[in-house]
Scaffold this motif. Structure first.
Motif, PDB file in Angstrom:
ATOM      1  N   HIS A 173      -1.816  14.109   2.306  1.00 45.59           N
ATOM      2  CA  HIS A 173      -1.851  12.882   1.503  1.00 45.59           C
ATOM      3  C   HIS A 173      -0.828  11.905   2.065  1.00 45.59           C
ATOM      4  CE1 HIS A 173      -2.523  10.314  -1.924  1.00 45.59           C
ATOM      5  NE2 HIS A 173      -1.214  10.220  -2.101  1.00 45.59           N
ATOM      6  N   PRO A 174      -1.267  10.700   2.460  1.00 47.60           N
ATOM      7  CA  PRO A 174      -0.310   9.749   3.038  1.00 47.60           C
ATOM      8  C   PRO A 174       0.675   9.244   1.997  1.00 47.60           C
ATOM      9  CG  PRO A 174      -2.433   8.699   2.707  1.00 47.60           C
ATOM     10  CD  PRO A 174      -2.627  10.161   2.397  1.00 47.60           C
ATOM     11  N   PRO A 175       1.919   8.976   2.391  1.00 52.71           N
ATOM     12  CA  PRO A 175       2.896   8.414   1.453  1.00 52.71           C
ATOM     13  C   PRO A 175       2.378   7.111   0.855  1.00 52.71           C
ATOM     14  CG  PRO A 175       3.954   9.089   3.498  1.00 52.71           C
ATOM     15  CD  PRO A 175       2.488   9.195   3.732  1.00 52.71           C
ATOM     16  N   GLU A 176       2.834   6.779  -0.343  1.00 49.52           N
ATOM     17  CA  GLU A 176       2.331   5.610  -1.057  1.00 49.52           C
ATOM     18  C   GLU A 176       2.543   4.319  -0.266  1.00 49.52           C
ATOM     19  OE1 GLU A 176       0.601   5.296  -3.905  1.00 49.52           O
ATOM     20  OE2 GLU A 176       0.396   7.467  -3.763  1.00 49.52           O
ATOM     21  N   ARG A 177       3.631   4.257   0.489  1.00 48.56           N
ATOM     22  CA  ARG A 177       3.938   3.015   1.193  1.00 48.56           C
ATOM     23  C   ARG A 177       3.397   2.995   2.623  1.00 48.56           C
ATOM     24  NH1 ARG A 177      10.217   1.754  -0.677  1.00 48.56           N
ATOM     25  NH2 ARG A 177       9.701   0.878  -2.706  1.00 48.56           N
ATOM     26  N   GLN A 178       2.598   3.977   2.999  1.00 49.74           N
ATOM     27  CA  GLN A 178       2.125   4.058   4.377  1.00 49.74           C
ATOM     28  C   GLN A 178       1.258   2.861   4.746  1.00 49.74           C
ATOM     29  OE1 GLN A 178       0.687   7.889   5.397  1.00 49.74           O
ATOM     30  NE2 GLN A 178       0.331   7.382   7.528  1.00 49.74           N
ATOM     31  N   LEU A 179       0.448   2.380   3.808  1.00 52.32           N
ATOM     32  CA  LEU A 179      -0.374   1.203   4.069  1.00 52.32           C
ATOM     33  C   LEU A 179       0.498   0.002   4.382  1.00 52.32           C
ATOM     34  CD1 LEU A 179      -2.947  -0.519   4.099  1.00 52.32           C
ATOM     35  CD2 LEU A 179      -2.839  -0.599   1.598  1.00 52.32           C
ATOM     36  N   ASP A 180       1.551  -0.210   3.602  1.00 56.69           N
ATOM     37  CA  ASP A 180       2.430  -1.358   3.824  1.00 56.69           C
ATOM     38  C   ASP A 180       3.169  -1.247   5.152  1.00 56.69           C
ATOM     39  OD1 ASP A 180       1.761  -2.594   1.450  1.00 56.69           O
ATOM     40  OD2 ASP A 180       3.374  -1.650   0.319  1.00 56.69           O
ATOM     41  N   VAL A 181       3.602  -0.036   5.502  1.00 58.70           N
ATOM     42  CA  VAL A 181       4.314   0.157   6.775  1.00 58.70           C
ATOM     43  C   VAL A 181       3.382  -0.095   7.951  1.00 58.70           C
ATOM     44  CG1 VAL A 181       5.480   1.855   8.224  1.00 58.70           C
ATOM     45  CG2 VAL A 181       6.001   1.752   5.781  1.00 58.70           C
ATOM     46  N   ALA A 182       2.168   0.457   7.889  1.00 58.14           N
ATOM     47  CA  ALA A 182       1.190   0.227   8.963  1.00 58.14           C
ATOM     48  C   ALA A 182       0.881  -1.256   9.079  1.00 58.14           C
ATOM     49  CB  ALA A 182      -0.088   1.018   8.686  1.00 58.14           C
ATOM     50  N   ASP A 183       0.736  -1.919   7.957  1.00 60.63           N
ATOM     51  CA  ASP A 183       0.442  -3.354   7.962  1.00 60.63           C
ATOM     52  C   ASP A 183       1.596  -4.145   8.575  1.00 60.63           C
ATOM     53  OD1 ASP A 183      -1.548  -5.456   6.713  1.00 60.63           O
ATOM     54  OD2 ASP A 183       0.471  -6.167   6.248  1.00 60.63           O
ATOM     55  N   ALA A 184       2.830  -3.755   8.291  1.00 63.44           N
ATOM     56  CA  ALA A 184       3.991  -4.464   8.834  1.00 63.44           C
ATOM     57  C   ALA A 184       4.040  -4.371  10.357  1.00 63.44           C
ATOM     58  CB  ALA A 184       5.277  -3.895   8.234  1.00 63.44           C
TER      59      ALA A 184
END
Length: 208
Positions: free
Chosen positions: A83-94
């Motif tokens: 399960h990806p960490p909750e903030r993984q989407l934001d980090v990838a986007d950054a």
């Protein structure tokens, strides 16, 4: 030119991951995941090329699409087992935001556009794919969320990129500095919940 291609490929791959994660959070099927990953990865670069009257980058080199499909597939495989960490989407986007924005700035420079337009093209290249992703996923685009440090990070990083070149710094080094600034501001905003001041007309009206 080689660095621009590398930045484009990495940015496309990272944005594809961010799109796939967003689609997963919306519980879309495989086709939906691929569609969201694709529009996230190529949306900004496509609009950039259309505005600059260039041949669209992934028309010239379909390897970009292969990279997108591979990134989306690997993301779906990864989340089946972890399960990806909750903030993984934001980090990838950054990360994608930083690389794609500076890539767009360098392409605009090759066309000898004014510095202000270079910054504008960087913002379009870096943010428009995310706008399409969020709209298709029925979310408020990050660029429009109140106080969100997003497009402002691109403006700051790209402005630094342009200014240090005028000061005599090598373009590649300026690129790394610009990317570090964009990614750093976004990640700092994510981790410490930093926000821009909000213009609240109702609040000011109530004080009268």
């Amino acid at each position: 030119m080689q660095l621009v291609r590398v930045l484009d490929f990495i940015g496309v791959g990272v944005f594809a991951v961010s799109g796939a994660l967003a689609a997963g959070r919306k519980r879309l099927d495989v086709v939906g995941v691929v569609v969201i990953a694709t529009v996230t990865a190529i949306g900004g670069g496509t609009l950039r090329d259309l505005l600059m009257n260039r041949t669209i980058f992934w028309f010239i080199d379909p390897a970009y699409l292969i990279a997108i499909f591979a990134a989306a597939a690997l993301t779906m495989l990864y989340v089946r087992y972890r399960h990806p960490p909750e903030r993984q989407l934001d980090v990838a986007d950054a990360i994608g935001l930083a690389m794609f924005s500076i890539s767009g700035a360098r392409i605009a420079e090759q066309e000898r556009l004014p510095d202000l337009i270079v910054v504008v093209i960087a913002v379009i290249t870096g943010t428009f794919g995310g706008v399409l992703r969020d709209v298709l996923c029925n979310d408020i685009p990050m660029i429009l969320q109140r106080g969100r440090i997003y497009a402002s990070a691109v403006v700051a990083g790209t402005s630094l990129y342009v200014l240090v070149q005028h000061a005599g710094l090598n373009r590649d080094l300026a690129s790394y500095g610009g990317m570090a600034t964009i990614a750093g501001l976004r990640l700092a905003a994510i981790w410490w919940n930093l926000r821009l001041p909000i213009f609240d007309l109702e609040h000011h009206r109530g004080r009268k």
